[in-house]
Design an enzyme around this catalytic site. Structure first.
Site, PDB file in Angstrom:
ATOM      1  N   CYS A 479       0.852  -1.192   0.000  1.00  0.00           N
ATOM      2  CA  CYS A 479       0.000   0.000   0.000  1.00  0.00           C
ATOM      3  C   CYS A 479       0.889   1.243   0.000  1.00  0.00           C
ATOM      4  CB  CYS A 479      -0.924  -0.016   1.217  1.00  0.00           C
ATOM      5  SG  CYS A 479      -2.110   1.352   1.239  1.00  0.00           S
ATOM      6  N   ASP A 480       1.077   1.829  -1.181  1.00  0.00           N
ATOM      7  CA  ASP A 480       1.971   2.980  -1.332  1.00  0.00           C
ATOM      8  C   ASP A 480       1.693   4.123  -0.361  1.00  0.00           C
ATOM      9  OD1 ASP A 480       1.931   2.629  -4.936  1.00  0.00           O
ATOM     10  OD2 ASP A 480       3.277   1.753  -3.461  1.00  0.00           O
TER      11      ASP A 480
END
Length: 959
Positions: A479-480
């Site tokens: 999850c950037d």
């Protein structure tokens, strides 16, 4: 579903095309084309976003007030002058005007059809007795849009018609921009200079393609290169230019350029005229001249490029073709899905530094379509690994590329994907020699084998843990935007810890399968990782998402927002961390908190304000992107985990919701690609839930393809052998599959039948004694029949009291020789006494009754007994409980008018039900309006007719 849905969308299976018949009901619906140099996405109304490589992605038609160098944005808005490809058509005799495809005049049309295909996109528009056919394709070898326009006078008399192609170019550069018509090229050429701030940037950009050209095969009557002059005092919907006799032939001098031409023609009755145009970027006028010579010197040049592009797109053909009877799903899997997988893997999402996780997962998909390219991609990625085992945040695939944007932010998950993606490649190719390839590192010329590279990556993952044994998250894992959980160096990720355990277990599976010696430490480390998660991250009903720098667990029951995340639950199943009891609990919570009609949300409830110990994800609008959308990449991980534990029915449900069907208008998208997300926050913002992002860049597609091949069809490679273990959804009684594997072709018929109690495989007519086909001969065609035990059937006859459900259910049970179950028999004495006194039951009081019925049905399921249940079925929640039992289930809702029921109940004397309760039943009834497994029957008619109707329906459904 029917091929034609509400006269809006048609799935043309034989043509490998879709057709949309309205420009307004799904205004953002579109499709995309690409080649190795460019990508362009069109919506049905004529707007477009295009990019090309030089080496970094650049635009040749620009947003009106932005340099717009970033990639397409999800759910991007369109402006009046946002890059578009428009054709105005004017009847010179009447002065009436319309535009094709639809924008910008938005005039009423007599006919509209938008039709995306595999290698082109077309429109057919009719208005004012004029037919307009538009087709756009791409060149195979150049960054060029290839347009064909055919205009037909449908009238029985001659017509004077003007045609105006208008291709917006947009605001090109604040430094220097202009445009002019070049007669010798028969083209409008717009020129700009890429801005620079640093001296060194000048030298980097001096040779970029800074020209945009619009090149025609036919000399125009007039032209205009100046957007403002063309529009005049009006706007793009009714520009001054088309209301004059001819366009004002004026250039653009540090003004916003445009490409407008006019063709003034006299059309005879029924006459057609055709035109061709090229639109794209160029370095200089000499290059444009060469393009003109190549494409327009003779008709063959244009056609040859079209043919070459068709050949390029055909390379996206995959190894599997299915026939299930679900037209939307079948066409998507057979044609659109491999096309989208190929796009991701062949051009790397049109970037020169793809994120490592994306690059590896995209080539997981390419393992099925172009395994040689996937092999090289794994080698390329490993050649950029550091000698300490760490993988970079991005893979450089062009000599002039540099890491930028998100790839300058440290993420911690990239090593995880090496063994996971490699397993799919080895399953499909049996190319174990890849593990012995010698590859250098980014920081040393010393070479080690692929096997050693992977184990160094695993060692790096093992080392990047805190004292609890949990994996550090740094500024994000998969999850950037979860960028502030661990930026101080202490925060940890539950998901990454589980993913690391899964990656290690996959590596152990590979080594065990091929008898490769592997250090025993990896077995113990996988166990340690799972143990650490269960000790520190299990929150009684589900797993947390992580622990922040300040030692605060998040994604837990005490959180008001972001209470539960999908990924940790899926990967706890994959890694083996979740026990059967934990699986039961977390699956129930996913169902309760994350399931929506449009798919499984990534988290819930969505964040509505910044949480500084979680990060940027919490600032995204609730229900969009990673903040609680149906983020399909996370959803497909969930489906994959469900297949791994034999829950194929639920897995298919998760997958099927990724494709629009009867909810096209709500989604706003055609079923020709899976978007990165659909809007979530279903309980917070139901009005917009389900809306598509329209962005087709997503790691979902490789995993979706794998789930089709290895999960639904259950045709998995293993050391050059084919393992057969299909998991068909209950609504499919059979599935036909053509599968290419190991150089051979397998024609597989999968059928559910009550003739077998366990899977049975016939190979070329001979029964096999195992679930795998061995000694496969390349070039040979194999006929395979797979017999699966049919699920026990459960027919629930439902309706309010007095509708006749018990009588009908008894007759059906005798007709089909099914076990008859009467729901009333499971009421407690207390409940019976209450109803006899005219006191309605509450949902709380119904709960033990429903539980008792389910217990009886579970026993019937265990004995493979078909059943007919007579049951009121008032509450949707209770109907869902029966759906979860695993039967092949059908509800039959007997509808009877209330007055008729009152008459029937007045004559009934032997039942405990007080007729006064009828009103309370209608009040409690939640009509099954959107439940596809409920068959409605008018039960006001004689019961013999009702029975015949139900039997006929049952036989039809069973065919």
């Amino acid at each position: 579903m029917n091929k034609l849905i509400n006269e809006l969308v048609n799935v043309a299976q034989s043509e490998q095309r879709l057709k949309l018949y309205s420009p307004t009901k799904m205004p953002e619906a579109g499709s995309f084309l690409w080649n190795k140099h460019m990508m362009v996405q069109f919506n049905c109304r004529g707007y477009a976003v295009g990019q090309f490589m030089q080496p970094e992605p650049s635009k040749y038609a620009y947003a009106p007030n932005l340099e717009a160098k970033t990639f397409m944005q999800p759910e991007h808005a369109y402006y009046a002058n946002h890059p578009g490809r428009f054709f105005y058509v004017k009847d010179e005799d009447s002065g009436k005007v319309f535009s094709a495809p639809y924008e910008p005049t938005k005039a009423s049309l007599d006919y509209f059809c938008f039709s995306p295909g595999q290698n082109n996109i077309s429109w057919q528009i009719e208005a004012l007795k004029i037919l307009v056919n538009i087709t756009v394709s791409l060149s195979d070898s150049d960054a060029i849009e290839m347009w064909e326009l055919k205009v037909t006078n449908l009238d029985n008399k001659p017509r004077n018609i003007s045609i105006y192609p208008y291709f917006t170019i947009g605001y090109m550069s604040w430094m220097n921009q202009s445009a002019d018509f070049i007669p010798e090229l028969n083209a409008i050429v717009a020129t700009c200079i890429s801005p620079y701030q640093k001296v060194e940037e000048y030298f980097e950009r001096a040779n970029l393609k800074d020209k945009t050209y619009f090149l025609a095969d036919t000399v125009p009557t007039s032209w205009c290169c100046n957007q403002k002059v063309f529009e005049g005092n009006n706007d793009i919907s009714s520009p001054d230019g088309i209301h004059e006799a001819t366009l004002e032939q004026i250039n653009s001098l540090y003004e916003v350029p445009a490409a407008v031409m006019q063709y003034q023609q006299c059309f005879q009755a029924k006459q057609s005229k055709s035109y061709r145009f090229l639109f794209g970027p160029a370095r200089d006028n000499q290059q444009i001249a060469e393009i003109k010579q190549k494409y327009f010197a003779n008709a063959a040049g244009f056609e040859q490029e079209k043919s070459s592009y068709q050949h390029y797109i055909k390379q996206s053909s995959g190894p599997i073709n299915i026939e299930s009877g679900d037209d939307v799903f079948d066409q998507f899997v057979n044609h659109w899905l491999p096309r989208q997988v190929f796009y991701h893997g062949d051009v790397n999402r049109l970037t020169t530094d793809p994120q490592t996780r994306n690059y590896l997962q995209d080539n997981l998909g390419m393992s099925y379509i172009a395994p040689k390219k996937a092999r090289q991609a794994f080698i390329t990625a490993l050649s950029q690994q550091d000698s300490n085992g760490e993988m970079p945040d991005g893979i450089l695939i062009h000599p002039d590329a540099s890491l930028k944007y998100i790839n300058q932010v440290p993420h911690t998950d990239h090593c995880v994907w090496l063994p996971i993606c490699l397993q799919a490649y080895l399953n499909e190719t049996n190319d174990i020699a890849l593990l012995d390839e010698l590859i250098a590192f980014s920081d040393t010329s010393n070479k080690q084998t692929v096997k050693q590279h992977i184990e160094l990556a695993l060692d790096w993952l093992i080392g990047a843990r805190d004292e609890r044994g949990l994996s550090y998250i740094a500024q994000g894992d998969w999850c950037d935007p979860m960028n502030m959980v661990g930026y101080k160096g202490k925060g940890v990720s539950t998901w990454l810890t589980l993913a690391s355990a899964y990656a290690i277990n996959i590596w152990l599976e590979i080594c065990d399968s091929y008898n490769i010696t592997v250090n025993s430490k990896y077995r113990s480390f996988a166990e340690h990782l799972n143990h650490a998660v269960n000790k520190h991250c299990w929150d009684e009903q589900w797993y947390s998402r992580g622990i922040t720098d300040d030692n605060v667990s998040f994604g837990v029951a005490n959180d008001d927002e972001g209470r539960i995340f999908l990924n940790p639950q899926s990967w706890a199943i994959l890694s083996g961390a979740a026990s059967p009891e934990q699986q039961r609990k977390l699956l129930a919570q996913i169902e309760l908190q994350l399931e929506t009609p449009y798919g499984t949300m990534m988290l819930a409830p969505s964040y509505t304000k910044m949480r500084e110990d979680v990060g940027r994800v919490t600032q995204k609008f609730p229900g969009t992107a990673e903040n609680g959308s149906i983020y399909n990449h996370a959803a497909i991980f969930y489906a994959f985990s469900l297949f791994k534990i034999g829950k194929g029915e639920k897995a298919f449900e998760v997958m099927r919701k990724m494709l629009p069907d009867d909810d096209f208008i709500k989604r706003g998208q055609l079923p020709n690609f899976i978007p990165n997300y659909y809007r979530g926050a279903y309980y917070q913002h139901p009005r917009t839930a389900g809306r598509s992002s329209q962005l087709f860049n997503t790691g979902t597609v490789s995993w979706f393809y794998r789930c089709v091949i290895e999960g639904i069809a259950g045709l998995t490679g293993d050391k050059g052998e084919l393992v057969i273990n299909p998991q068909l959804p209950k609504q499919w009684s059979n599935l036909t599959v053509a599968r290419e594997f190991n150089g051979a072709t397998f024609n597989v018929e999968i059928c559910k039948t009550k003739k077998v109690t366990q899977q049975k495989i016939l190979l070329d007519g001979n029964e096999e004694d195992s679930d795998r086909i061995t000694n496969i001969i390349a070039g040979k065609h194999y006929q395979v029949e797979v017999l699966l035990p049919a699920l026990p059937e459960l027919i629930i006859i439902m309706g309010v009291s007095g509708c006749g459900k018990s009588t009908v259910a008894k007759q059906l049970s005798q007709q089909f020789n099914y076990q008859y179950i009467e729901a009333d028999d499971f009421h407690s004495k207390e409940s019976i006494d209450m109803m006899a006194k005219g006191i309605p039951l509450t949902d709380k009081e119904r709960a033990p009754w429903i539980a008792a019925i389910c217990t009886q049905l579970n026993s019937a399921m265990a004995e493979q007994q078909d059943c007919v249940l007579a049951y009121s079925g008032l509450r949707a929640e209770h109907r869902d409980k029966f759906r979860q039992l695993g039967f092949n289930l059908c509800f039959v809702y007997l509808q009877v008018e209330q007055k008729e029921l009152e008459s029937r109940l007045a004559l009934r004397t032997s039942h405990f039900f007080d007729a006064k309760l009828l009103a309370s039943q209608f009040s409690a009834l939640q009509l099954p309006e959107d439940e596809s497994d409920v068959y409605l029957v008018d039960a006001n008619q004689p019961q013999s007719n009702v029975l015949k109707q139900i039997i006929a329906h049952h036989k039809k459904e069973g065919q």
